[in-house]
Design a protein around this motif. Structure first.
Motif, PDB file in Angstrom:
ATOM      1  N   TYR A  72      43.759 -61.319  25.021  1.00  0.00           N
ATOM      2  CA  TYR A  72      43.322 -60.498  23.889  1.00  0.00           C
ATOM      3  C   TYR A  72      44.310 -59.366  23.576  1.00  0.00           C
ATOM      4  O   TYR A  72      44.079 -58.584  22.645  1.00  0.00           O
ATOM      5  N   GLY A  73      45.374 -59.286  24.349  1.00  0.00           N
ATOM      6  CA  GLY A  73      46.339 -58.209  24.164  1.00  0.00           C
ATOM      7  C   GLY A  73      45.998 -56.964  24.960  1.00  0.00           C
ATOM      8  O   GLY A  73      46.689 -55.948  24.869  1.00  0.00           O
ATOM      9  N   ASP A  74      44.915 -57.020  25.738  1.00  0.00           N
ATOM     10  CA  ASP A  74      44.514 -55.876  26.565  1.00  0.00           C
ATOM     11  C   ASP A  74      45.309 -55.842  27.862  1.00  0.00           C
ATOM     12  O   ASP A  74      45.714 -56.882  28.391  1.00  0.00           O
ATOM     13  N   THR A  75      45.495 -54.648  28.391  1.00  0.00           N
ATOM     14  CA  THR A  75      46.191 -54.506  29.654  1.00  0.00           C
ATOM     15  C   THR A  75      45.413 -55.189  30.777  1.00  0.00           C
ATOM     16  O   THR A  75      44.174 -55.205  30.780  1.00  0.00           O
ATOM     17  N   THR A  76      46.126 -55.723  31.734  1.00  0.00           N
ATOM     18  CA  THR A  76      45.475 -56.306  32.906  1.00  0.00           C
ATOM     19  C   THR A  76      45.200 -55.242  33.965  1.00  0.00           C
ATOM     20  O   THR A  76      44.554 -55.523  34.969  1.00  0.00           O
ATOM     21  N   ASN A  77      45.674 -54.020  33.723  1.00  0.00           N
ATOM     22  CA  ASN A  77      45.445 -52.901  34.645  1.00  0.00           C
ATOM     23  C   ASN A  77      44.148 -52.194  34.245  1.00  0.00           C
ATOM     24  O   ASN A  77      44.099 -51.485  33.251  1.00  0.00           O
ATOM     25  N   LYS A  78      43.091 -52.380  35.008  1.00  0.00           N
ATOM     26  CA  LYS A  78      41.769 -51.845  34.672  1.00  0.00           C
ATOM     27  C   LYS A  78      41.419 -50.584  35.466  1.00  0.00           C
ATOM     28  O   LYS A  78      40.261 -50.154  35.472  1.00  0.00           O
ATOM     29  N   GLN A  79      42.396 -49.978  36.115  1.00  0.00           N
ATOM     30  CA  GLN A  79      42.094 -48.826  36.947  1.00  0.00           C
ATOM     31  C   GLN A  79      41.824 -47.573  36.118  1.00  0.00           C
ATOM     32  O   GLN A  79      42.404 -47.368  35.056  1.00  0.00           O
ATOM     33  N   LEU A  80      40.918 -46.746  36.623  1.00  0.00           N
ATOM     34  CA  LEU A  80      40.562 -45.477  35.989  1.00  0.00           C
ATOM     35  C   LEU A  80      40.453 -44.394  37.047  1.00  0.00           C
ATOM     36  O   LEU A  80      40.336 -44.679  38.241  1.00  0.00           O
ATOM     37  N   THR A  81      40.481 -43.151  36.589  1.00  0.00           N
ATOM     38  CA  THR A  81      40.344 -42.018  37.508  1.00  0.00           C
ATOM     39  C   THR A  81      39.386 -40.992  36.923  1.00  0.00           C
ATOM     40  O   THR A  81      39.405 -40.728  35.723  1.00  0.00           O
ATOM     41  N   VAL A  82      38.525 -40.436  37.788  1.00  0.00           N
ATOM     42  CA  VAL A  82      37.672 -39.313  37.421  1.00  0.00           C
ATOM     43  C   VAL A  82      38.385 -38.031  37.847  1.00  0.00           C
ATOM     44  O   VAL A  82      38.868 -37.920  38.974  1.00  0.00           O
ATOM     45  N   TYR A  83      38.464 -37.088  36.917  1.00  0.00           N
ATOM     46  CA  TYR A  83      39.060 -35.779  37.184  1.00  0.00           C
ATOM     47  C   TYR A  83      37.979 -34.708  37.065  1.00  0.00           C
ATOM     48  O   TYR A  83      37.023 -34.855  36.299  1.00  0.00           O
ATOM     49  N   GLN A  84      38.158 -33.619  37.812  1.00  0.00           N
ATOM     50  CA  GLN A  84      37.238 -32.492  37.717  1.00  0.00           C
ATOM     51  C   GLN A  84      38.031 -31.202  37.627  1.00  0.00           C
ATOM     52  O   GLN A  84      39.102 -31.082  38.232  1.00  0.00           O
ATOM     53  N   VAL A  85      37.504 -30.254  36.857  1.00  0.00           N
ATOM     54  CA  VAL A  85      38.169 -28.953  36.754  1.00  0.00           C
ATOM     55  C   VAL A  85      37.847 -28.151  38.008  1.00  0.00           C
ATOM     56  O   VAL A  85      36.687 -27.834  38.290  1.00  0.00           O
ATOM     57  N   LYS A  86      38.887 -27.852  38.775  1.00  0.00           N
ATOM     58  CA  LYS A  86      38.762 -27.073  40.003  1.00  0.00           C
ATOM     59  C   LYS A  86      39.789 -25.948  39.974  1.00  0.00           C
ATOM     60  O   LYS A  86      40.979 -26.197  39.805  1.00  0.00           O
ATOM     61  N   ASP A  87      39.302 -24.734  40.111  1.00  0.00           N
ATOM     62  CA  ASP A  87      40.174 -23.553  40.067  1.00  0.00           C
ATOM     63  C   ASP A  87      41.012 -23.541  38.792  1.00  0.00           C
ATOM     64  O   ASP A  87      42.203 -23.199  38.799  1.00  0.00           O
ATOM     65  N   GLY A  88      40.391 -23.948  37.691  1.00  0.00           N
ATOM     66  CA  GLY A  88      41.049 -23.872  36.386  1.00  0.00           C
ATOM     67  C   GLY A  88      42.037 -24.973  36.088  1.00  0.00           C
ATOM     68  O   GLY A  88      42.764 -24.899  35.097  1.00  0.00           O
ATOM     69  N   LYS A  89      42.043 -26.038  36.907  1.00  0.00           N
ATOM     70  CA  LYS A  89      42.976 -27.142  36.675  1.00  0.00           C
ATOM     71  C   LYS A  89      42.267 -28.473  36.906  1.00  0.00           C
ATOM     72  O   LYS A  89      41.350 -28.565  37.716  1.00  0.00           O
ATOM     73  N   TRP A  90      42.730 -29.499  36.214  1.00  0.00           N
ATOM     74  CA  TRP A  90      42.207 -30.835  36.445  1.00  0.00           C
ATOM     75  C   TRP A  90      42.695 -31.361  37.788  1.00  0.00           C
ATOM     76  O   TRP A  90      43.880 -31.299  38.096  1.00  0.00           O
ATOM     77  N   ALA A  91      41.780 -31.883  38.568  1.00  0.00           N
ATOM     78  CA  ALA A  91      42.126 -32.465  39.864  1.00  0.00           C
ATOM     79  C   ALA A  91      41.466 -33.830  39.981  1.00  0.00           C
ATOM     80  O   ALA A  91      40.282 -33.994  39.649  1.00  0.00           O
ATOM     81  N   ALA A  92      42.206 -34.830  40.455  1.00  0.00           N
ATOM     82  CA  ALA A  92      41.650 -36.166  40.621  1.00  0.00           C
ATOM     83  C   ALA A  92      40.634 -36.175  41.755  1.00  0.00           C
ATOM     84  O   ALA A  92      40.890 -35.621  42.837  1.00  0.00           O
ATOM     85  N   VAL A  93      39.479 -36.787  41.510  1.00  0.00           N
ATOM     86  CA  VAL A  93      38.457 -36.856  42.548  1.00  0.00           C
ATOM     87  C   VAL A  93      38.116 -38.291  42.948  1.00  0.00           C
ATOM     88  O   VAL A  93      37.613 -38.525  44.057  1.00  0.00           O
ATOM     89  N   LYS A  94      38.376 -39.257  42.063  1.00  0.00           N
ATOM     90  CA  LYS A  94      38.116 -40.655  42.437  1.00  0.00           C
ATOM     91  C   LYS A  94      38.868 -41.601  41.514  1.00  0.00           C
ATOM     92  O   LYS A  94      38.821 -41.458  40.301  1.00  0.00           O
ATOM     93  N   SER A  95      39.542 -42.583  42.101  1.00  0.00           N
ATOM     94  CA  SER A  95      40.195 -43.639  41.337  1.00  0.00           C
ATOM     95  C   SER A  95      39.579 -44.971  41.731  1.00  0.00           C
ATOM     96  O   SER A  95      39.162 -45.170  42.870  1.00  0.00           O
ATOM     97  N   GLY A  96      39.485 -45.873  40.773  1.00  0.00           N
ATOM     98  CA  GLY A  96      38.919 -47.181  41.049  1.00  0.00           C
ATOM     99  C   GLY A  96      38.732 -47.967  39.776  1.00  0.00           C
ATOM    100  O   GLY A  96      39.263 -47.620  38.730  1.00  0.00           O
ATOM    101  N   THR A  97      37.966 -49.037  39.849  1.00  0.00           N
ATOM    102  CA  THR A  97      37.655 -49.852  38.690  1.00  0.00           C
ATOM    103  C   THR A  97      36.145 -50.025  38.600  1.00  0.00           C
ATOM    104  O   THR A  97      35.432 -49.892  39.588  1.00  0.00           O
ATOM    105  N   TYR A  98      35.680 -50.310  37.404  1.00  0.00           N
ATOM    106  CA  TYR A  98      34.255 -50.541  37.205  1.00  0.00           C
ATOM    107  C   TYR A  98      33.821 -51.810  37.899  1.00  0.00           C
ATOM    108  O   TYR A  98      34.469 -52.867  37.791  1.00  0.00           O
ATOM    109  N   SER A  99      32.745 -51.741  38.649  1.00  0.00           N
ATOM    110  CA  SER A  99      32.210 -52.922  39.318  1.00  0.00           C
ATOM    111  C   SER A  99      30.855 -53.249  38.715  1.00  0.00           C
ATOM    112  O   SER A  99      29.868 -52.557  38.957  1.00  0.00           O
ATOM    113  N   GLY A 100      30.802 -54.267  37.869  1.00  0.00           N
ATOM    114  CA  GLY A 100      29.588 -54.601  37.175  1.00  0.00           C
ATOM    115  C   GLY A 100      28.805 -55.699  37.862  1.00  0.00           C
ATOM    116  O   GLY A 100      29.258 -56.327  38.760  1.00  0.00           O
TER     117      GLY A 100
END
Length: 411
Positions: A383-411
């Motif tokens: 379909y022209g979509d990327t085969t890389n399905k990874q995502l990351t959740v970020y949270q604002v900590k001490d005034g900056k974005w910080a990564a808290v979890k990376s992974g893929t959706y598991s349905g």
């Protein structure tokens, strides 16, 4: 998301490419099919918001694509081909995007386009590019309709535009991944959902909402805001009265930041969660000190944590771009490089020369590209979509974005 220039020299055009002689007098000139003895000029277009409220993301897209062009020329990645960049400003406006698409199509030296940022803008560009058989690779569009068709929600997938590709994963994955994180990891069970009515924001919010309810969460309220609004007092009061323990916002940072700040000011001390549209430092600034604890998903893993991105990051710094590469830098670099790889394949298949019908051949080659890019393995599905399905959740900590979890959706 969505829904984050160099001068192009005008020269004579023959067929689907621009040809010029780069040697001194007496040297063999290039022919119209790119024969040896000179350098064929191939332009990679860029469409993004280079001015306006989303320029922080758009300039990162342009600069990152420019870096790929510079590297391709420095390394002579495609012998006999010199790449140039033509960057156009759509100001996140669909009609401007359509005009830019027409302009890029009109330049027969353009064999591929990186962009746009916004899914809503892309909806107006796709048919223009497809009719001209000009490849488009977005580093940021996430709306599923762009690749899977209007009935994707019914599992009726139909690729309408063979010219369309993207290096960013879709909201089908992003919205559900966010819902799973909020319910399972953050242990939030009562969410208030808000969107900005735009293609990207409304679509993402709806996907999140359905998955959150499926998990067992309660949607205690929904609301729509108008793009460009600044006063969200009424919405903030509704959030406070709803008893929500969290807010999910489908939209972008210019409205998302003030919305978060005003929700906290109204007394609802709950995290605001959004997609890649709010994942920018500008969101934190616009929240006026109230963004601490807010969350966002963004495509892929943080490039700063990827060994594959080290060369990109070092190259970007060395190039001295005044703006940061922002959320889509690595994906923009890979989008541009996928076009370079496609051109390389087309030239190799044609005996070392660029054919006059290069545009459709580049589209065909894009569907087969596979390489290690700044963001990891780069390739596209049917379909022209990327085969890389990874995502990351970020949270604002001490005034900056910080990564808290990376992974893929598991349905």
């Amino acid at each position: 998301m969505r829904n984050r220039s160099l001068l192009v020299v005008s020269i004579a055009v023959a067929g689907a490419l621009t040809v010029s002689a780069c040697g001194s007098r007496g040297e063999k000139k290039t022919t119209e099919d790119g024969a040896a003895g000179g350098s064929v000029k191939v332009v990679i277009g860029v469409d993004a918001p280079l001015t306006g409220k989303l320029s922080a993301l758009g300039l990162g897209i342009k600069n990152s694509a420019d870096l790929a062009v510079k590297k391709a020329n420095k390394d002579k990645t495609v012998p006999g081909v010199t790449f140039e960049l033509e960057a156009l400003d759509d100001q996140a406006n669909p009609s401007s995007g359509q005009q830019n698409a027409t302009k890029l199509v009109g330049n027969t030296a353009v064999l591929g386009v990186v962009g746009p940022l916004n899914s809503g803008v892309s909806l107006t560009m796709q048919s223009v590019f497809n009719d001209a058989k000009l490849a488009q690779v977005s580093p940021a569009n996430t709306n599923p309709q762009l690749s899977l068709g209007a009935d994707w929600g019914k599992q009726d997938f139909k690729r309408l535009y063979a010219s369309y590709f993207r290096t960013a994963t879709t909201d089908v994955v992003q919205g559900k991944f966010a819902a799973q994180y909020l319910y399972n990891d953050a242990k939030k069970t009562k969410v208030f959902v808000i969107d900005d009515k735009k293609t990207y924001g409304a679509g993402l919010a709806n996907i999140f909402l359905e998955e959150f309810k499926k998990l067992g969460g309660q949607v205690v309220g929904t609301e729509h805001i108008n793009p460009d609004d600044k006063d969200f007092a009424a919405v903030a009061t509704k959030v406070k009265s709803s008893g929500a323990d969290s807010v999910y916002y489908g939209g972008e940072y210019p409205e998302g930041g003030p919305l978060s700040g005003q929700i906290k000011k109204a007394g609802a001390t709950v995290p605001v969660f959004g997609g890649d549209g709010i994942y920018d430092d500008e969101f934190i600034k616009l929240a006026n000190g109230q963004a601490e604890g807010d969350l966002a998903t963004s495509v892929g893993a943080p490039v700063e944590q990827l060994d594959s991105a080290k060369a990109f990051i070092e190259g970007y710094k060395a190039a001295g771009y005044p703006e940061p590469y922002a959320a889509y830098g690595g994906y923009s670099y890979d989008a541009a490089w996928s076009i370079v790889e496609a051109v390389k394949a087309v030239v190799a298949a044609n005996g070392g020369k660029l054919p006059t019908d290069a545009r459709p051949k580049v589209i065909e080659a894009l569907g087969k590209v596979s390489f290690e890019g700044a963001t990891g393995k780069v390739s596209f599905d049917q379909y022209g979509d990327t085969t890389n399905k990874q995502l990351t959740v970020y949270q604002v900590k001490d005034g900056k974005w910080a990564a808290v979890k990376s992974g893929t959706y598991s349905g």
